[in-house]
Design a protein around this motif. Structure first.
Motif, PDB file in Angstrom:
ATOM      1  N   ARG A  14       0.863  -1.181   0.000  1.00  0.00           N
ATOM      2  CA  ARG A  14       0.000   0.000   0.000  1.00  0.00           C
ATOM      3  C   ARG A  14       0.900   1.231   0.000  1.00  0.00           C
ATOM      4  O   ARG A  14       2.094   1.152   0.241  1.00  0.00           O
ATOM      5  N   SER A  15       0.310   2.369  -0.184  1.00  0.00           N
ATOM      6  CA  SER A  15       1.105   3.598  -0.207  1.00  0.00           C
ATOM      7  C   SER A  15       1.794   3.838   1.128  1.00  0.00           C
ATOM      8  O   SER A  15       2.835   4.470   1.183  1.00  0.00           O
ATOM      9  N   SER A  16       1.236   3.289   2.197  1.00  0.00           N
ATOM     10  CA  SER A  16       1.847   3.476   3.515  1.00  0.00           C
ATOM     11  C   SER A  16       3.032   2.547   3.718  1.00  0.00           C
ATOM     12  O   SER A  16       3.719   2.639   4.714  1.00  0.00           O
ATOM     13  N   ASN A  76       2.055  -2.239   9.921  1.00  0.00           N
ATOM     14  CA  ASN A  76       2.918  -1.182  10.453  1.00  0.00           C
ATOM     15  C   ASN A  76       2.291  -0.402  11.600  1.00  0.00           C
ATOM     16  O   ASN A  76       2.941   0.420  12.226  1.00  0.00           O
ATOM     17  N   LYS A  77       1.023  -0.662  11.904  1.00  0.00           N
ATOM     18  CA  LYS A  77       0.339   0.017  13.021  1.00  0.00           C
ATOM     19  C   LYS A  77       0.416  -0.815  14.321  1.00  0.00           C
ATOM     20  O   LYS A  77      -0.025  -0.368  15.363  1.00  0.00           O
ATOM     21  N   ILE A  78       0.961  -2.019  14.240  1.00  0.00           N
ATOM     22  CA  ILE A  78       1.033  -2.905  15.411  1.00  0.00           C
ATOM     23  C   ILE A  78       2.237  -2.506  16.258  1.00  0.00           C
ATOM     24  O   ILE A  78       3.327  -2.262  15.737  1.00  0.00           O
ATOM     25  N   THR A  79       2.028  -2.445  17.578  1.00  0.00           N
ATOM     26  CA  THR A  79       3.091  -2.005  18.480  1.00  0.00           C
ATOM     27  C   THR A  79       3.594  -3.152  19.346  1.00  0.00           C
ATOM     28  O   THR A  79       2.924  -4.173  19.510  1.00  0.00           O
ATOM     29  N   ALA A  80       4.768  -2.948  19.904  1.00  0.00           N
ATOM     30  CA  ALA A  80       5.352  -3.937  20.816  1.00  0.00           C
ATOM     31  C   ALA A  80       4.466  -4.122  22.045  1.00  0.00           C
ATOM     32  O   ALA A  80       4.338  -5.236  22.566  1.00  0.00           O
ATOM     33  N   THR A  81       3.834  -3.062  22.495  1.00  0.00           N
ATOM     34  CA  THR A  81       2.948  -3.139  23.656  1.00  0.00           C
ATOM     35  C   THR A  81       1.766  -4.066  23.375  1.00  0.00           C
ATOM     36  O   THR A  81       1.362  -4.850  24.236  1.00  0.00           O
ATOM     37  N   GLU A  82       1.227  -3.989  22.164  1.00  0.00           N
ATOM     38  CA  GLU A  82       0.109  -4.862  21.799  1.00  0.00           C
ATOM     39  C   GLU A  82       0.533  -6.328  21.757  1.00  0.00           C
ATOM     40  O   GLU A  82      -0.211  -7.209  22.198  1.00  0.00           O
ATOM     41  N   ILE A  83       1.725  -6.578  21.257  1.00  0.00           N
ATOM     42  CA  ILE A  83       2.214  -7.965  21.194  1.00  0.00           C
ATOM     43  C   ILE A  83       2.499  -8.478  22.597  1.00  0.00           C
ATOM     44  O   ILE A  83       2.173  -9.628  22.928  1.00  0.00           O
TER      45      ILE A  83
END
Length: 185
Positions: free
Chosen positions: A4-6, A52-59
């Motif tokens: 994607r463009s992002s 790319n929106k997933i964070t270490a805190t979420e994991i």
């Protein structure tokens, strides 16, 4: 890959790309199936959104949820919590996925900030009574399942290797006694 463009993909598409990459890399079907199963469980938890929106805190939160609140659905019917080794295997799968995503999608590898779950490797004495009984039970239950036969072959090879180690120790003991007799006699 269709970026994607992002510079990212939604998680479900990224997982498909990762599994295709691992298959092309020559990993066994069993390993790729394991990656697929573990990543699909994570997709259910995290939702299908851009990688790319997933964070270490979420994991870290996901691993914590697996450790404390998740109730596994096993064929045996047991619902005990996941073992520390299983949590470590899930962490390794996520590390592999994000290393691939970091390279392919040019995103930050968030797993570098997620500490590995700790686990202890339990020492196993292959010649204790409980181990022999458990091994004999496994042999009796094998049936025709190829995965179990493969595991049994591995266990048998392990057993033969350990027997060879013991034989070598015995051989060394006999040589030592022979040398001792020659020195005394």
């Amino acid at each position: 890959m269709n970026l994607r463009s992002s510079g990212s993909l939604v998680l479900s598409k990224a997982i498909q790309g990762f599994l295709s990459f691992k298959s092309a890399e020559g990993l066994s079907d069993r390993t790729v199936d394991s990656y697929d199963r573990l990543l699909q469980k994570w997709l259910e938890y995290a939702g299908d959104r851009e990688v790319n929106k997933i964070t270490a805190t979420e994991i870290t939160g996901y691993l914590s949820w697996l450790r404390t609140d998740y109730i596994p659905h096993r064929f045996s019917g047991k619902n005990e919590p996941l073992s520390p080794k299983t949590l470590r295997n899930i962490w390794v799968t996520l590390c592999s996925f994000f290393a691939w995503a970091s390279h392919e999608l040019q995103i930050v590898n968030v797993m570098k900030a997620v500490p590995a779950p700790k686990f202890k490797v339990a020492p196993v004495d292959p010649f204790d009574q409980a181990g022999r009984v458990a091994q004999n039970d496994r042999i009796r239950r094998v049936g025709r399942d190829k995965r179990q036969l493969s595991r049994l072959s591995f266990l048998f090879a392990q057993f033969l290797f350990r027997v060879a180690q013991r034989v070598e120790l015995l051989r060394e003991l006999q040589v030592d006694r022979l040398e001792l007799r020659l020195m005394l006699g």
